[in-house]
Design a protein around this motif. Sequence first.
Motif, PDB file in Angstrom:
ATOM      1  N   LYS A   1      -5.867 -10.348   0.078  1.00  0.00           N
ATOM      2  CA  LYS A   1      -6.150 -11.270   1.185  1.00  0.00           C
ATOM      3  C   LYS A   1      -5.997 -10.564   2.532  1.00  0.00           C
ATOM      4  CE  LYS A   1      -4.977 -15.700  -0.985  1.00  0.00           C
ATOM      5  NZ  LYS A   1      -3.999 -16.821  -1.021  1.00  0.00           N
ATOM      6  N   GLN A   2      -4.996  -9.718   2.630  1.00  0.00           N
ATOM      7  CA  GLN A   2      -4.743  -9.014   3.891  1.00  0.00           C
ATOM      8  C   GLN A   2      -5.834  -7.980   4.192  1.00  0.00           C
ATOM      9  OE1 GLN A   2      -0.793  -7.390   3.748  1.00  0.00           O
ATOM     10  NE2 GLN A   2       0.195  -9.392   3.684  1.00  0.00           N
ATOM     11  N   LEU A   3      -6.388  -7.384   3.150  1.00  0.00           N
ATOM     12  CA  LEU A   3      -7.382  -6.314   3.337  1.00  0.00           C
ATOM     13  C   LEU A   3      -8.818  -6.825   3.382  1.00  0.00           C
ATOM     14  CD1 LEU A   3      -5.885  -3.652   0.886  1.00  0.00           C
ATOM     15  CD2 LEU A   3      -5.680  -3.708   3.373  1.00  0.00           C
ATOM     16  N   HIS A   4      -9.050  -7.982   2.775  1.00  0.00           N
ATOM     17  CA  HIS A   4     -10.409  -8.512   2.677  1.00  0.00           C
ATOM     18  C   HIS A   4     -10.982  -8.797   4.063  1.00  0.00           C
ATOM     19  CE1 HIS A   4     -13.459 -11.713   1.586  1.00  0.00           C
ATOM     20  NE2 HIS A   4     -13.805 -10.682   0.846  1.00  0.00           N
TER      21      HIS A   4
ATOM     22  N   PRO B   1      -0.864  15.960   1.132  1.00  0.00           N
ATOM     23  CA  PRO B   1      -0.794  15.160   2.367  1.00  0.00           C
ATOM     24  C   PRO B   1      -1.522  13.825   2.294  1.00  0.00           C
ATOM     25  CG  PRO B   1      -2.217  17.079   2.646  1.00  0.00           C
ATOM     26  CD  PRO B   1      -1.484  17.269   1.365  1.00  0.00           C
ATOM     27  N   ASN B   2      -2.480  13.706   1.373  1.00  0.00           N
ATOM     28  CA  ASN B   2      -3.240  12.456   1.245  1.00  0.00           C
ATOM     29  C   ASN B   2      -2.673  11.529   0.169  1.00  0.00           C
ATOM     30  OD1 ASN B   2      -4.868  13.647   3.116  1.00  0.00           O
ATOM     31  ND2 ASN B   2      -6.750  13.562   1.916  1.00  0.00           N
ATOM     32  N   PHE B   3      -1.517  11.874  -0.373  1.00  0.00           N
ATOM     33  CA  PHE B   3      -0.939  11.121  -1.486  1.00  0.00           C
ATOM     34  C   PHE B   3       0.248  10.291  -1.036  1.00  0.00           C
ATOM     35  CE2 PHE B   3       2.289  11.225  -5.031  1.00  0.00           C
ATOM     36  CZ  PHE B   3       1.704  10.201  -5.766  1.00  0.00           C
ATOM     37  N   SER B   4       0.277   9.034  -1.482  1.00  0.00           N
ATOM     38  CA  SER B   4       1.394   8.130  -1.158  1.00  0.00           C
ATOM     39  C   SER B   4       1.949   7.509  -2.436  1.00  0.00           C
ATOM     40  CB  SER B   4       0.931   7.015  -0.210  1.00  0.00           C
ATOM     41  OG  SER B   4       0.476   7.546   1.010  1.00  0.00           O
ATOM     42  N   PRO B   5       3.155   7.895  -2.858  1.00  0.00           N
ATOM     43  CA  PRO B   5       3.801   7.237  -4.000  1.00  0.00           C
ATOM     44  C   PRO B   5       4.463   5.940  -3.530  1.00  0.00           C
ATOM     45  CG  PRO B   5       5.165   9.046  -3.227  1.00  0.00           C
ATOM     46  CD  PRO B   5       3.935   9.035  -2.359  1.00  0.00           C
TER      47      PRO B   5
ATOM     48  N   ILE C   1       2.639  -2.923  -4.707  1.00  0.00           N
ATOM     49  CA  ILE C   1       1.291  -2.930  -4.151  1.00  0.00           C
ATOM     50  C   ILE C   1       1.266  -3.457  -2.716  1.00  0.00           C
ATOM     51  CG2 ILE C   1       0.608  -5.242  -4.947  1.00  0.00           C
ATOM     52  CD1 ILE C   1      -2.133  -3.941  -5.711  1.00  0.00           C
ATOM     53  N   ARG C   2       2.240  -4.232  -2.332  1.00  0.00           N
ATOM     54  CA  ARG C   2       2.298  -4.750  -0.966  1.00  0.00           C
ATOM     55  C   ARG C   2       2.455  -3.638   0.077  1.00  0.00           C
ATOM     56  NH1 ARG C   2       5.635  -7.871  -4.097  1.00  0.00           N
ATOM     57  NH2 ARG C   2       5.124 -10.083  -4.362  1.00  0.00           N
ATOM     58  N   GLN C   3       2.979  -2.505  -0.350  1.00  0.00           N
ATOM     59  CA  GLN C   3       3.176  -1.376   0.558  1.00  0.00           C
ATOM     60  C   GLN C   3       1.860  -0.706   0.946  1.00  0.00           C
ATOM     61  OE1 GLN C   3       5.819   0.661  -2.161  1.00  0.00           O
ATOM     62  NE2 GLN C   3       7.586   0.255  -0.848  1.00  0.00           N
ATOM     63  N   VAL C   4       0.808  -1.010   0.211  1.00  0.00           N
ATOM     64  CA  VAL C   4      -0.500  -0.398   0.465  1.00  0.00           C
ATOM     65  C   VAL C   4      -0.966  -0.660   1.897  1.00  0.00           C
ATOM     66  CG1 VAL C   4      -2.965  -0.631  -0.093  1.00  0.00           C
ATOM     67  CG2 VAL C   4      -1.285  -0.333  -1.929  1.00  0.00           C
ATOM     68  N   THR C   5      -0.770  -1.863   2.391  1.00  0.00           N
ATOM     69  CA  THR C   5      -1.270  -2.198   3.729  1.00  0.00           C
ATOM     70  C   THR C   5      -0.635  -1.323   4.799  1.00  0.00           C
ATOM     71  OG1 THR C   5       0.393  -3.960   3.880  1.00  0.00           O
ATOM     72  CG2 THR C   5      -1.797  -4.579   3.112  1.00  0.00           C
ATOM     73  N   GLN C   6       0.633  -0.989   4.646  1.00  0.00           N
ATOM     74  CA  GLN C   6       1.295  -0.124   5.624  1.00  0.00           C
ATOM     75  C   GLN C   6       0.708   1.281   5.601  1.00  0.00           C
ATOM     76  OE1 GLN C   6       5.437  -0.285   4.582  1.00  0.00           O
ATOM     77  NE2 GLN C   6       5.628  -2.476   4.989  1.00  0.00           N
TER      78      GLN C   6
ATOM     79  N   ILE D   1      -2.332   2.141   4.622  1.00  0.00           N
ATOM     80  CA  ILE D   1      -3.683   2.083   5.165  1.00  0.00           C
ATOM     81  C   ILE D   1      -3.660   2.037   6.692  1.00  0.00           C
ATOM     82  CG2 ILE D   1      -5.756   0.636   5.318  1.00  0.00           C
ATOM     83  CD1 ILE D   1      -5.223  -0.156   2.386  1.00  0.00           C
ATOM     84  N   GLU D   2      -2.778   1.227   7.234  1.00  0.00           N
ATOM     85  CA  GLU D   2      -2.679   1.114   8.690  1.00  0.00           C
ATOM     86  C   GLU D   2      -2.251   2.432   9.331  1.00  0.00           C
ATOM     87  OE1 GLU D   2      -0.003  -2.096   9.298  1.00  0.00           O
ATOM     88  OE2 GLU D   2      -1.447  -3.646   8.679  1.00  0.00           O
ATOM     89  N   SER D   3      -1.448   3.225   8.632  1.00  0.00           N
ATOM     90  CA  SER D   3      -1.000   4.502   9.185  1.00  0.00           C
ATOM     91  C   SER D   3      -2.126   5.533   9.217  1.00  0.00           C
ATOM     92  CB  SER D   3       0.172   5.052   8.358  1.00  0.00           C
ATOM     93  OG  SER D   3      -0.265   5.473   7.085  1.00  0.00           O
ATOM     94  N   ILE D   4      -3.134   5.339   8.338  1.00  0.00           N
ATOM     95  CA  ILE D   4      -4.274   6.260   8.296  1.00  0.00           C
ATOM     96  C   ILE D   4      -5.352   5.821   9.281  1.00  0.00           C
ATOM     97  CG2 ILE D   4      -6.128   7.160   6.818  1.00  0.00           C
ATOM     98  CD1 ILE D   4      -4.171   6.797   4.467  1.00  0.00           C
ATOM     99  N   GLY D   5      -5.613   4.497   9.320  1.00  0.00           N
ATOM    100  CA  GLY D   5      -6.616   3.975  10.245  1.00  0.00           C
ATOM    101  C   GLY D   5      -7.754   3.297   9.522  1.00  0.00           C
TER     102      GLY D   5
END
Length: 231
Positions: free
Chosen positions: A110-113, A212-216, A220-225, A227-231
């Motif tokens: 919902k947050q990303l859509h 550098p492009n990997f995030s452990p 799944i809620r952490q995904v939005t943070q 994404i926002e850090s990348i742009g």
Amino acid sequence: MKLKVIAFDADDTLFINEPYFEETEKAFCILMEDYLSHQNISKEVFRIQIKNLPLYGYGIKAYILSLVETAISISGGTLTSKHITRILDLGKELLQKPIELIDGVEETLKQLHGKYKLVVATKGDLKDQQRKLHDSGLGPYFHHIEVMADKEAVNYEKLLKRLEIEPNELMMIGNSLRSDVLPVLEIGGYACHIPFHTTWAHERIDHEVVHPNFSPLTDIRQVTQVIESIG
């Protein structure tokens, strides 16, 4: 460049899958326990599955074919029609398992859509994956569904071409380091790993991923943070 496409694996990333396979394999081991121990039956199932991947690919139907072959092998060809019927019934039961969303999935979608193009990039049987996505109620969030024959770098490169984006405009999210992370990093994309409590042996790797492009992540809620850090 900013991210344009966020891709999600389906099984054990959006909804529960592997525990159902484990239940089925346990029932199969009980069915065939007159021939071998449960541990040795499971080893033979895995061996035959891996041998058959180039022929059958992934998914429930491929798995059941491998169970039938395993049963024939360990029984020395003495398998009865009763056994075969039971194995086929196990497959039908597996195909009709209820869809159980993983906690936080719909909230994240919902947050990303509307902000990014969301796609499903998964392996398995096309009809079954489409059914699961439909029954999950998540279909409206996704722009595109890609059921891949495999998840190697070349498969992701084909996905990029279909979506008309560059590698660094893609982020892939999934529970498998082997399938959802390493190939995407290889082609220059971003990847998030969200481990599930049980993982098929074929999807495991024995080394740490540092990129550098990997995030452990752990949720799944952490995904939005990320994404926002990348742009």
